[in-house]
Scaffold this motif. Sequence first.
Motif, PDB file in Angstrom:
ATOM      1  N   LEU A  60      27.365  29.847  64.507  1.00 41.86           N
ATOM      2  CA  LEU A  60      26.532  29.384  63.175  1.00 41.86           C
ATOM      3  C   LEU A  60      25.219  28.541  63.938  1.00 41.86           C
ATOM      4  O   LEU A  60      24.151  28.648  62.885  1.00 41.86           O
ATOM      5  CB  LEU A  60      27.439  28.359  62.557  1.00 41.86           C
ATOM      6  CG  LEU A  60      28.473  29.030  61.913  1.00 41.86           C
ATOM      7  CD1 LEU A  60      29.367  27.849  61.317  1.00 41.86           C
ATOM      8  CD2 LEU A  60      28.000  29.936  60.748  1.00 41.86           C
ATOM      9  N   MET A  61      25.296  27.884  64.920  1.00 47.48           N
ATOM     10  CA  MET A  61      24.073  27.291  65.568  1.00 47.48           C
ATOM     11  C   MET A  61      23.224  28.249  65.904  1.00 47.48           C
ATOM     12  O   MET A  61      21.910  28.283  65.670  1.00 47.48           O
ATOM     13  CB  MET A  61      24.527  26.297  66.600  1.00 47.48           C
ATOM     14  CG  MET A  61      25.099  25.100  65.963  1.00 47.48           C
ATOM     15  SD  MET A  61      25.274  23.868  67.395  1.00 47.48           S
ATOM     16  CE  MET A  61      26.680  24.414  68.365  1.00 47.48           C
ATOM     17  N   GLU A  62      23.797  29.382  66.339  1.00 46.25           N
ATOM     18  CA  GLU A  62      22.677  30.391  67.005  1.00 46.25           C
ATOM     19  C   GLU A  62      21.848  31.212  65.869  1.00 46.25           C
ATOM     20  O   GLU A  62      20.901  31.438  65.853  1.00 46.25           O
ATOM     21  CB  GLU A  62      23.601  31.504  67.801  1.00 46.25           C
ATOM     22  CG  GLU A  62      23.946  31.000  69.204  1.00 46.25           C
ATOM     23  CD  GLU A  62      22.602  30.793  69.978  1.00 46.25           C
ATOM     24  OE1 GLU A  62      21.870  31.728  70.248  1.00 46.25           O
ATOM     25  OE2 GLU A  62      22.385  29.623  70.369  1.00 46.25           O
ATOM     26  N   ILE A  63      22.628  31.151  64.558  1.00 39.85           N
ATOM     27  CA  ILE A  63      22.062  31.795  63.475  1.00 39.85           C
ATOM     28  C   ILE A  63      20.859  31.133  63.126  1.00 39.85           C
ATOM     29  O   ILE A  63      19.847  31.228  62.762  1.00 39.85           O
ATOM     30  CB  ILE A  63      23.219  31.988  62.396  1.00 39.85           C
ATOM     31  CG1 ILE A  63      24.142  33.081  62.728  1.00 39.85           C
ATOM     32  CG2 ILE A  63      22.501  32.247  60.865  1.00 39.85           C
ATOM     33  CD1 ILE A  63      25.329  33.279  61.660  1.00 39.85           C
ATOM     34  N   ALA A  64      21.062  29.705  63.045  1.00 37.24           N
ATOM     35  CA  ALA A  64      20.056  28.730  62.706  1.00 37.24           C
ATOM     36  C   ALA A  64      18.999  28.852  63.430  1.00 37.24           C
ATOM     37  O   ALA A  64      17.704  28.765  63.344  1.00 37.24           O
ATOM     38  CB  ALA A  64      20.628  27.270  62.577  1.00 37.24           C
ATOM     39  N   VAL A  65      19.304  29.061  64.831  1.00 36.92           N
ATOM     40  CA  VAL A  65      18.149  29.093  65.815  1.00 36.92           C
ATOM     41  C   VAL A  65      17.396  30.404  65.706  1.00 36.92           C
ATOM     42  O   VAL A  65      16.084  30.351  65.882  1.00 36.92           O
ATOM     43  CB  VAL A  65      18.669  28.963  67.483  1.00 36.92           C
ATOM     44  CG1 VAL A  65      17.521  29.431  68.416  1.00 36.92           C
ATOM     45  CG2 VAL A  65      19.426  27.672  67.513  1.00 36.92           C
ATOM     46  N   LYS A  66      17.977  31.469  65.610  1.00 38.57           N
ATOM     47  CA  LYS A  66      17.456  32.802  65.432  1.00 38.57           C
ATOM     48  C   LYS A  66      16.560  32.809  64.162  1.00 38.57           C
ATOM     49  O   LYS A  66      15.349  33.399  63.746  1.00 38.57           O
ATOM     50  CB  LYS A  66      18.410  33.688  65.355  1.00 38.57           C
ATOM     51  CG  LYS A  66      19.082  34.266  66.358  1.00 38.57           C
ATOM     52  CD  LYS A  66      18.161  35.007  67.463  1.00 38.57           C
ATOM     53  CE  LYS A  66      18.568  35.635  68.578  1.00 38.57           C
ATOM     54  NZ  LYS A  66      17.715  36.534  69.574  1.00 38.57           N
ATOM     55  N   ALA A  67      17.223  32.129  62.978  1.00 39.34           N
ATOM     56  CA  ALA A  67      16.671  31.853  61.680  1.00 39.34           C
ATOM     57  C   ALA A  67      15.202  31.144  61.682  1.00 39.34           C
ATOM     58  O   ALA A  67      14.307  31.433  60.904  1.00 39.34           O
ATOM     59  CB  ALA A  67      17.292  31.499  60.667  1.00 39.34           C
ATOM     60  N   SER A  68      15.113  30.498  62.403  1.00 40.44           N
ATOM     61  CA  SER A  68      13.909  29.220  62.512  1.00 40.44           C
ATOM     62  C   SER A  68      12.688  30.049  62.583  1.00 40.44           C
ATOM     63  O   SER A  68      11.884  29.776  61.725  1.00 40.44           O
ATOM     64  CB  SER A  68      14.214  28.284  63.552  1.00 40.44           C
ATOM     65  OG  SER A  68      13.168  27.264  63.515  1.00 40.44           O
ATOM     66  N   PRO A  69      12.184  30.682  63.500  1.00 42.50           N
ATOM     67  CA  PRO A  69      11.166  31.164  63.587  1.00 42.50           C
ATOM     68  C   PRO A  69      10.987  32.502  62.765  1.00 42.50           C
ATOM     69  O   PRO A  69       9.738  32.651  61.987  1.00 42.50           O
ATOM     70  CB  PRO A  69      11.115  32.139  65.015  1.00 42.50           C
ATOM     71  CG  PRO A  69      12.676  32.168  65.319  1.00 42.50           C
ATOM     72  CD  PRO A  69      13.228  31.019  64.741  1.00 42.50           C
ATOM     73  N   LEU A  70      12.066  33.161  62.202  1.00 46.39           N
ATOM     74  CA  LEU A  70      11.930  34.166  61.172  1.00 46.39           C
ATOM     75  C   LEU A  70      11.381  33.445  59.844  1.00 46.39           C
ATOM     76  O   LEU A  70      10.321  34.152  59.139  1.00 46.39           O
ATOM     77  CB  LEU A  70      13.040  34.786  60.612  1.00 46.39           C
ATOM     78  CG  LEU A  70      13.653  35.927  62.110  1.00 46.39           C
ATOM     79  CD1 LEU A  70      15.266  36.498  61.552  1.00 46.39           C
ATOM     80  CD2 LEU A  70      12.675  36.970  62.065  1.00 46.39           C
ATOM     81  N   VAL A  71      11.932  32.445  59.489  1.00 45.06           N
ATOM     82  CA  VAL A  71      11.582  31.758  58.206  1.00 45.06           C
ATOM     83  C   VAL A  71      10.143  31.115  58.414  1.00 45.06           C
ATOM     84  O   VAL A  71       9.330  31.184  57.349  1.00 45.06           O
ATOM     85  CB  VAL A  71      12.523  30.654  57.916  1.00 45.06           C
ATOM     86  CG1 VAL A  71      12.160  29.627  56.670  1.00 45.06           C
ATOM     87  CG2 VAL A  71      13.899  31.334  57.720  1.00 45.06           C
ATOM     88  N   MET A  72       9.876  30.369  59.616  1.00 44.78           N
ATOM     89  CA  MET A  72       8.526  29.967  59.427  1.00 44.78           C
ATOM     90  C   MET A  72       7.369  30.802  59.543  1.00 44.78           C
ATOM     91  O   MET A  72       6.391  30.740  58.877  1.00 44.78           O
ATOM     92  CB  MET A  72       8.601  29.090  60.777  1.00 44.78           C
ATOM     93  CG  MET A  72       7.343  28.265  61.068  1.00 44.78           C
ATOM     94  SD  MET A  72       7.230  27.164  62.535  1.00 44.78           S
ATOM     95  CE  MET A  72       8.580  25.974  62.224  1.00 44.78           C
ATOM     96  N   ILE A  73       7.629  31.993  60.196  1.00 47.98           N
ATOM     97  CA  ILE A  73       6.693  33.204  60.236  1.00 47.98           C
ATOM     98  C   ILE A  73       6.429  33.823  58.814  1.00 47.98           C
ATOM     99  O   ILE A  73       5.326  33.978  58.246  1.00 47.98           O
ATOM    100  CB  ILE A  73       7.075  34.250  61.226  1.00 47.98           C
ATOM    101  CG1 ILE A  73       6.691  33.447  62.593  1.00 47.98           C
ATOM    102  CG2 ILE A  73       5.844  35.329  61.034  1.00 47.98           C
ATOM    103  CD1 ILE A  73       7.529  34.600  63.758  1.00 47.98           C
ATOM    104  N   ALA A  74       7.480  33.896  58.094  1.00 50.50           N
ATOM    105  CA  ALA A  74       7.604  34.461  56.698  1.00 50.50           C
ATOM    106  C   ALA A  74       6.974  33.492  55.783  1.00 50.50           C
ATOM    107  O   ALA A  74       6.413  34.194  54.799  1.00 50.50           O
ATOM    108  CB  ALA A  74       9.183  34.886  56.336  1.00 50.50           C
TER     109      ALA A  74
END
Length: 359
Positions: A60-74
Amino acid sequence: MQLVLEKRAERSTFIALASPLLAIVLTLVTISILLLALGKNPLAALYVYFIEPLTDPYTLMEIAVKASPLVMIAIGLSLCYLANVWNIGAEGQFIMGAVTGSYLAVVTNGSDVGHWLVIVMLIMGALGGALWALIPAICRVRFGANEILTSLMLVYVADLIMDYLVRGPWRDPKGMNFPTTASFDPSATVPVILDGGRLHAGVIVTLAVVVIAAVMLGRTIKGFEIRVVGAAPRAARFAGFKSDRLVIFTFLISGALAGLAGIIEVAGPVGVLQPGISPGYGFTAIIVAFLGRLNPLGILIAGLFLALTFIGGEGAQISMKIPLDLTKVFQGVLLFYVLACDSLILYRIRLIGSQPKTA
């Protein structure tokens, strides 16, 4: 009998909300067929992809880590796309943000520097991404060049610049000839906020970006300007909005967010500057932006979903020997269906009988 697309009198609100869900369902059906072709059990594979990662606190923490750059760029890309500006080069802006922000970590490596260093690195990363995005913006405004092509080509330039640096002047002399810088000092890294995982402070920055973007788009004149210029250019000109200035503005913000995501990724989970710091975040963020309906909250949800595919894909590769490239296929198919289903917002499908032939 033939199928035709008939333009709707007005946009379908229901289809606009249902389109991403329909795209996801169609993608899952398509991927299930591909899994069958690979000789894998689709239900077991989909469980590993989408359910199993949600059952473990670490993943779950890894999902948040992976999502962070995706969301910021998007978020940055959504501002461009709402203004009808097509920035396709966020991957290059991500890389240049990582490069410019890493400069301080490289030149101060091994010295006793305060924790102010990582803050300056983040600022430099955002500036690096913004300046890299300014190139296609100026090319469009000044020379009429297509920003899709210029921003995309600059991705490869940025990648080659980083490759040169980590193989040449920035290469770790103790790195056994591997193309990487020395590991960043603790003062040059983004702090971890929870023990037992890699969840870092960059996730909080991403959530702040989502809130700021939502307020800007919904409560400010600039957000109104972005929407009007993108939806009704003629009305925007009558209102006195300058489209060229908006091109520069949206590219700068988009590049700054991509660059910030780049340096957070390097100074956080990775810890060094090296080739392959991004598994294609800049391109995957395009899918996130459209899947999230170019809405900050929707982008946050879509980013978490796409991050789940990254983590689930790694788990499926280990436990079921499913190629990791299938994750990229999943993301590509998802984008195809999102764009295809979006056509139903403005058009409806009608079945028309063939006209009888006249003598």
